[in-house]
Scaffold this motif. Structure first.
Motif, short mmCIF file in Angstrom:
data_model
loop_
_atom_site.label_atom_id
_atom_site.label_comp_id
_atom_site.label_asym_id
_atom_site.label_seq_id
_atom_site.Cartn_x
_atom_site.Cartn_y
_atom_site.Cartn_z
N SER A 102 0.84 -1.19 0.00
CA SER A 102 0.00 0.00 0.00
C SER A 102 0.88 1.25 0.00
CB SER A 102 -0.89 -0.02 1.25
OG SER A 102 -1.59 1.18 1.37
N SER A 103 0.45 2.27 -0.73
CA SER A 103 1.24 3.51 -0.78
C SER A 103 1.37 4.13 0.61
CB SER A 103 0.58 4.53 -1.71
OG SER A 103 0.20 3.91 -2.90
N LEU A 104 0.25 4.17 1.31
CA LEU A 104 0.26 4.71 2.66
C LEU A 104 -0.23 3.65 3.63
CD1 LEU A 104 -1.35 8.27 2.61
CD2 LEU A 104 1.07 7.68 2.79
N VAL A 105 0.33 3.70 4.84
CA VAL A 105 -0.12 2.78 5.90
C VAL A 105 -0.59 3.65 7.06
CG1 VAL A 105 0.64 1.08 7.56
CG2 VAL A 105 1.45 0.95 5.21
N VAL A 106 -1.79 3.34 7.60
CA VAL A 106 -2.31 4.12 8.74
C VAL A 106 -2.37 3.23 9.97
CG1 VAL A 106 -4.23 5.49 9.63
CG2 VAL A 106 -3.70 5.55 7.18
N ASN A 107 -1.70 3.67 11.02
CA ASN A 107 -1.75 2.94 12.29
C ASN A 107 -2.93 3.49 13.10
OD1 ASN A 107 -1.38 1.82 14.82
ND2 ASN A 107 0.82 2.24 14.92
N ALA A 108 -3.99 2.68 13.20
CA ALA A 108 -5.19 3.08 13.94
C ALA A 108 -5.47 2.05 15.02
CB ALA A 108 -6.36 3.23 12.99
N THR A 109 -4.42 1.65 15.74
CA THR A 109 -4.58 0.55 16.71
C THR A 109 -4.69 1.06 18.15
OG1 THR A 109 -2.18 0.25 16.80
CG2 THR A 109 -3.38 -1.12 15.24
N GLY A 110 -5.11 2.31 18.31
CA GLY A 110 -5.41 2.83 19.64
C GLY A 110 -4.23 2.75 20.59
N ALA A 111 -4.47 2.20 21.77
CA ALA A 111 -3.43 2.16 22.80
C ALA A 111 -2.30 1.21 22.43
CB ALA A 111 -4.06 1.74 24.13
N TRP A 112 -2.50 0.36 21.41
CA TRP A 112 -1.47 -0.58 20.99
C TRP A 112 -0.58 -0.01 19.87
CZ3 TRP A 112 -5.85 -1.80 23.36
CH2 TRP A 112 -5.78 -2.71 24.39
N ALA A 113 -0.85 1.24 19.48
CA ALA A 113 -0.12 1.85 18.36
C ALA A 113 1.40 1.81 18.54
CB ALA A 113 -0.62 3.27 18.13
N PRO A 114 1.94 2.02 19.76
CA PRO A 114 3.41 2.00 19.90
C PRO A 114 4.04 0.65 19.56
CG PRO A 114 2.41 3.07 21.79
CD PRO A 114 1.29 2.44 21.00
N GLU A 115 3.27 -0.44 19.62
CA GLU A 115 3.84 -1.74 19.27
C GLU A 115 4.21 -1.79 17.79
OE1 GLU A 115 1.34 -4.99 20.56
OE2 GLU A 115 1.30 -4.23 22.62
N LEU A 116 3.45 -1.07 16.98
CA LEU A 116 3.72 -1.07 15.54
C LEU A 116 4.52 0.16 15.11
CD1 LEU A 116 0.25 -2.32 14.22
CD2 LEU A 116 2.41 -3.57 14.16
N THR A 117 4.43 1.22 15.88
CA THR A 117 5.20 2.44 15.60
C THR A 117 5.98 2.79 16.86
OG1 THR A 117 3.37 3.13 14.16
CG2 THR A 117 5.03 4.80 14.70
N PRO A 118 7.14 2.15 17.03
CA PRO A 118 7.89 2.35 18.29
C PRO A 118 8.24 3.82 18.50
CG PRO A 118 8.79 0.52 17.02
CD PRO A 118 7.81 1.21 16.14
N GLY A 119 8.24 4.21 19.76
CA GLY A 119 8.62 5.57 20.09
C GLY A 119 7.44 6.53 20.21
N LEU A 120 6.25 6.08 19.83
CA LEU A 120 5.08 6.95 19.96
C LEU A 120 4.82 7.24 21.43
CD1 LEU A 120 2.11 5.81 17.69
CD2 LEU A 120 3.56 7.83 17.50
N GLU A 121 4.52 8.48 21.70
CA GLU A 121 4.24 8.84 23.10
C GLU A 121 2.77 8.58 23.42
OE1 GLU A 121 6.28 12.07 25.41
OE2 GLU A 121 6.39 12.82 23.34
N ILE A 122 2.40 7.32 23.47
CA ILE A 122 1.02 6.96 23.81
C ILE A 122 1.05 6.02 24.99
CG2 ILE A 122 -0.95 5.59 23.04
CD1 ILE A 122 -0.80 6.97 20.42
N ARG A 123 0.26 6.36 25.99
CA ARG A 123 0.21 5.50 27.17
C ARG A 123 -1.20 4.94 27.31
NH1 ARG A 123 2.04 8.86 32.15
NH2 ARG A 123 2.15 6.83 33.19
N LYS A 124 -1.24 3.75 27.90
CA LYS A 124 -2.55 3.14 28.15
C LYS A 124 -3.16 3.79 29.39
CE LYS A 124 -1.67 -1.31 26.08
NZ LYS A 124 -1.01 -2.58 26.31
N ARG A 125 -4.39 4.22 29.27
CA ARG A 125 -5.08 4.75 30.43
C ARG A 125 -6.31 3.89 30.64
NH1 ARG A 125 -6.59 11.10 31.40
NH2 ARG A 125 -6.12 11.07 33.62
N LYS A 126 -6.24 3.11 31.71
CA LYS A 126 -7.25 2.08 31.92
C LYS A 126 -8.55 2.65 32.47
CE LYS A 126 -7.69 -2.32 34.40
NZ LYS A 126 -6.94 -3.30 35.21
N GLY A 127 -9.65 2.12 32.02
CA GLY A 127 -10.95 2.54 32.53
C GLY A 127 -11.80 1.33 32.91
#
Lengths: 431, 374, 82
Positions: free
Chosen positions: B189-214
């Motif tokens: 695919s020309s573009l890839v979109v990471n839309a995996t929510g709180a799991w996004a850093p697993e596929l895009t390392p270094g993302l500043e996303i933390r899990k906030r549990k509810g």
């Protein structure tokens, strides 16, 4: 007010639970037996004065009374907030139950299969109608058809007849060949053969059809007649009640909540009846449907193992093996036939809580997908009725148990705990 | 033969599904890759509110923009999406909170969002089961609730009708130009979109996303007991803390008559197990505000993970490390609301359209230098 | 001799023996439909042991009481759907 930590807590006051509580308490351990009914005995010993196993039931009840085991009636376990502590709710209150070891004896429940009309009032389980009659429903003069499968059908029919019902027909889906094979299993269990003959005697004059099963319940507002199939033939029988159950399934929800491993829909246990979770034991129907005799032996083995009496427990292994062999023969004899997978029509309701049709559920790939996208199994019964049906109909695995195990008052979940986790249990459980 | 897509979206939660539909409607060749159930992750765990929020100007524009998109769509939504125009009532327990009500009212009304200040008597009339002694409230009538998993499925199905492909598989690596699937295949695919929510850093390392549990609890059906979504204004104090655990009174009437009770926020809790202390605290808080809830039957309790960014705004657009890997994540507790707005802003950037609202606050390249040059 | 207690089912006074469940009291009145399902179908008891939730009725104005697990007490007000 802080609660004592019980050495042993037994959940479920049927035969397995009573036997477990008695044997554990007799060793000197502090024992609490918790049951959700107003009276002990489970489904099988409910109102035991009517039951053929009267003598056994009475002797165990008396032994329980003499033992130092404490009994908590009318409390339903709904959660394990921290390891080693259970929460139980009654009509009025909620209690913390801290324990060192647990014996799960939560019994079984009837398996129901959906067919057109099965949601009509007065279509009940076989055990279901029996329980209703025992709690005050009059059936004298009423026409009843008893249908489905399993060793429960005959005693239910006999009981209903004794209470004055006109039992029109008993329809057992198992084939004649399967039943004949099963008859040879009585050779090793002569007393069971005697019981069966006794039942047949009480039912003289009632048609008992093998290889016969219900395909439709008819009526407006309540059941009026049932259509049955036998071989290639369909016929209709009028009735006031249809008592219909397809044998039993284990109640594994509490064990699953605690993380115990399940295999083939039953709780896996080792030789000592210990589950995959240390200090959690399980006995009776949750480990696989096996009947009252097996439940009594397993309950005792679990209690002896849980009170560190392995040698005494071992003495019962041989007896357990014999009852297990009989249980296996029983399971084979009453195995559900392939044709029953075709019982529901596309628009037959599968989930009775949320009124979800079989067709909508069958379109999904998994139980969880069906839950999320159709609400199947999301109602108050939490999939206890439709879950067992889809395990058979669609061969799905019913995973994921969430607290509360039963509907409970919001305030019961909101309680602040006064006790902490069991020290040795909490260490092992983290990870 | 290997198919080539314009856009491959990883994750069919409500955000991924909305992005797929928007892409398909823009005539992009799009694939949605989902390892489990459409709408089965944080989407299924969410409360499902569509709300205008005023934490920041950027949060307001995105939530309000999205809310209007939902309102345009609402006549098309099938019944099982359970869209209900319940409105939100922000409940004030004391005079401090009442002055927050008046501020909120000024903020909303000056920006064209209908709102109405309720005094104690009007509040009692609007929600008779609230406890006595509350000071007043702000009613925001255009807020609504939906049942998120079916909404995600509906969006994904519409996307498929417009030509999108739903691929079942677990994405294990994103590259500029392809997505590697666990079964060994790759989606090009020309573009890839990471839309995996709180799991996004697993596929895009270094993302500043933390899990906030509810945690959430739902009751049996009690039609008519509750009419609006209710939120305590104390929520503003607790939801803002990015370090400590918090609970706030937040209840929703569902189309079924059930009452959904929230809400809690925890950082650092990675396990999905239910934490009794949190649930008990949350329910005790709910019962303080609505005492009659205590006797109602709770059917189920569950947890979920919000994808939280440091500035509480989502990441929408190309990632800082690879211009071919795009992000649509970090929606914290507002992913249901902002899914539609996110999809618009993402596709605006892909096809070079002018956006209805400024996109800069949501670009992944915003923020610290270290982040940009990481 | 079991004690006789008085309850009401949909406003009508009924005498039952002590130990009778609410479900039995309702059926004794000739009522088979205990509740309306979410799509409006009539429903009555199925399992008789408190797991299916089909026999729910309103007891003393509290909705969703499992009638097969609730014993009648003097003065109890039992209401079925419609």
């Amino acid at each position: 007010m802080s609660s004592p930590r019980w050495d042993i807590v037994v959940v479920g006051g049927g035969p397995a639970g009573i036997a477990a509580a008695v044997r554990a308490a007799e060793t000197g351990a502090s024992v609490l037996l918790v049951d959700d009914n107003p009276s002990l005995g489970g489904q099988i010993w409910r109102g035991a004065e009517d039951n053929s196993s009267l003598r056994v039931a009475r002797s165990w009840r008396e032994r329980l009374k003499r033992s130092p085991a404490q009994v908590l009636r009318g409390f339903r376990i709904f959660d394990q907030p921290v390891p080693g502590v259970l929460l139980a709710e009654s009509a009025e209150s909620v209690r913390e139950i801290p324990h060192s070891r647990l014996i799960i004896c939560t019994g079984g429940r009837e398996c129901f299969l959906p067919f057109p009309g099965w949601t009509l009032p007065n279509v009940m389980g076989a055990g279901g109608l029996e329980a209703m009659v025992k709690s005050g429903v009059p059936v004298a003069g009423k026409s009843v058809v008893v249908a489905g499968t399993g060793p429960l059908l005959l005693p239910v029919a006999a009981y209903l007849r004794k209470r004055g019902a006109r039992v029109r027909l008993i329809a057992e889906q198992a084939s004649r060949a399967a039943m004949l094979r099963f008859a040879t299993a009585f050779a090793s269990q002569p007393q069971k053969g005697v019981q069966a003959i006794g039942l047949m005697w009480q039912l003289v004059g009632v048609p008992y059809r093998l290889g016969c099963w219900p395909v439709e319940a008819k009526g407006a507002g309540k059941v009026r007649a049932v259509v049955l199939q036998q071989g290639g033939r369909r016929f209709e029988v009028e009735c006031d009640y249809l008592a219909c159950g397809f044998h039993l399934v284990p109640n594994t929800e509490l064990a699953a909540l605690l993380g115990c491993e399940l295999r083939d829909g039953a709780v896996w246990v080792d030789d000592a009846q210990q589950t995959s979770v240390p200090n959690v034991y399980c006995a009776g129907e949750p480990t696989g449907i096996g009947g009252v005799d097996l439940a009594l032996v397993e309950g005792q083995i679990a209690a002896l193992a849980a009170t560190d009496k392995p040698r005494e427990a071992q003495q019962l292994h041989q007896l357990r093996a014999r009852h297990r062999a009989f249980a296996a023969a029983l399971q084979r004899a009453f195995a559900l036939r392939e044709e029953l997978r075709k019982l529901p029509c596309p628009d037959t309701l599968l989930c009775r809580c949320e009124d979800v049709t079989f067709h909508r559920v069958a379109k999904c790939q998994s139980w969880r997908e069906a839950k999320l996208h159709t609400r199947c199994g999301m109602g108050p019964c939490q999939g206890r009725v439709c879950g067992a049906a889809v395990e058979f109909l669609l061969r799905w695995n019913i995973e994921s148990v969430r607290p509360p195990l039963f509907e409970v008052r919001v305030e019961s979940i909101a309680i602040e705990l006064t006790v902490g986790p069991t020290p040795q249990v909490s260490q092992g459980a983290e990870g | 033969m290997r198919q080539t897509f314009d856009v491959a979206i990883v994750g069919a939660g409500i955000v991924g599904a909305a992005c797929a539909l928007e892409c398909a409607q823009a005539e992009l060749k799009v694939a949605i890759i989902e390892s489990s159930i459409v709408g089965g992750g944080a989407t299924a765990a969410a409360m499902g509110h569509i709300v205008a929020m005023d934490d920041s100007e950027a949060q307001f524009s995105l939530t309000r923009f999205s809310q209007q998109l939902w309102n345009t769509l609402r006549t098309e939504l099938p019944r099982e999406v359970e869209f209900e125009l319940t409105g939100t009532i922000w409940v004030a327990a004391d005079e401090d909170e009442m002055s927050a009500v008046r501020n909120k009212n000024r903020y909303f009304t000056s920006r064209g969002v209908p709102a109405e200040v309720l005094d104690a008597a009007a509040l009692k009339q609007a929600e008779p089961n609230l406890r006595p002694g509350l000071v007043g409230a702000l009613l925001v009538p255009e807020d609504s609730v939906i049942y998120p998993p079916t909404a995600a499925r509906w969006l994904a199905e519409r996307a498929q009708q417009c030509g999108a492909s739903l691929v079942r598989g677990k994405a294990i690596r994103l590259r500029g130009g392809s997505v590697e699937i666990a079964d060994g295949t790759a989606i090009s695919s020309s573009l890839v979109v990471n839309a995996t929510g709180a799991w996004a850093p697993e596929l895009t390392p270094g993302l500043e996303i933390r899990k906030r549990k509810g945690h959430l609890v739902i009751t049996d059906r009690y039609s008519g007991f509750l009419r609006h979504q209710l939120v305590e204004l104390g929520y503003l104090k607790s939801a803002h803390s990015v370090t400590s655990d918090s609970c706030a009174f937040n209840v929703q009437p569902r189309a079924t008559g059930q009452i959904l009770i929230g809400s809690s926020r925890q950082y650092g809790a990675e396990h999905s197990a239910i934490d009794h202390k949190i649930v008990a605290g949350m329910l005790a808080r709910a019962c303080e505000y609505m005492p009659a809830l205590g006797k109602m039957a709770a059917v189920r309790c569950w947890t979920g993970f919000r994808a939280a960014t440091p500035d509480k705004l989502p990441l929408i657009g190309p990632s800082v490390t690879d211009q071919k890997i795009w992000l649509a994540t970090g929606h914290e507790g507002l992913g249901i609301t902002t899914s539609l707005g996110t999809a618009k802003l993402l596709v605006d950037q892909i096809v070079g359209r002018r956006s209805a609202i400024p996109i800069e606050p949501y670009l992944p390249a915003r923020g610290s230098r270290e982040h940009v040059y990481a | 001799m079991p004690e006789i207690i008085h309850v009401s089912v949909n406003g009508i006074a009924v005498a039952v023996e002590s130990g009778t469940t609410v479900a039995a009291a309702v059926l004794q009145c000739g009522i088979s439909s205990f509740r309306r399902s979410v799509t409006g179908e009539p429903r009555g008891p199925l399992c008789g042991m408190g797991i299916c939730f089909e026999c729910r009725v309103t007891v003393d104005r509290l909705a969703h009481a499992k009638s097969c697990q609730t014993l009648c007490t003097p003065g109890m007000e039992i209401t079925t759907d419609e």
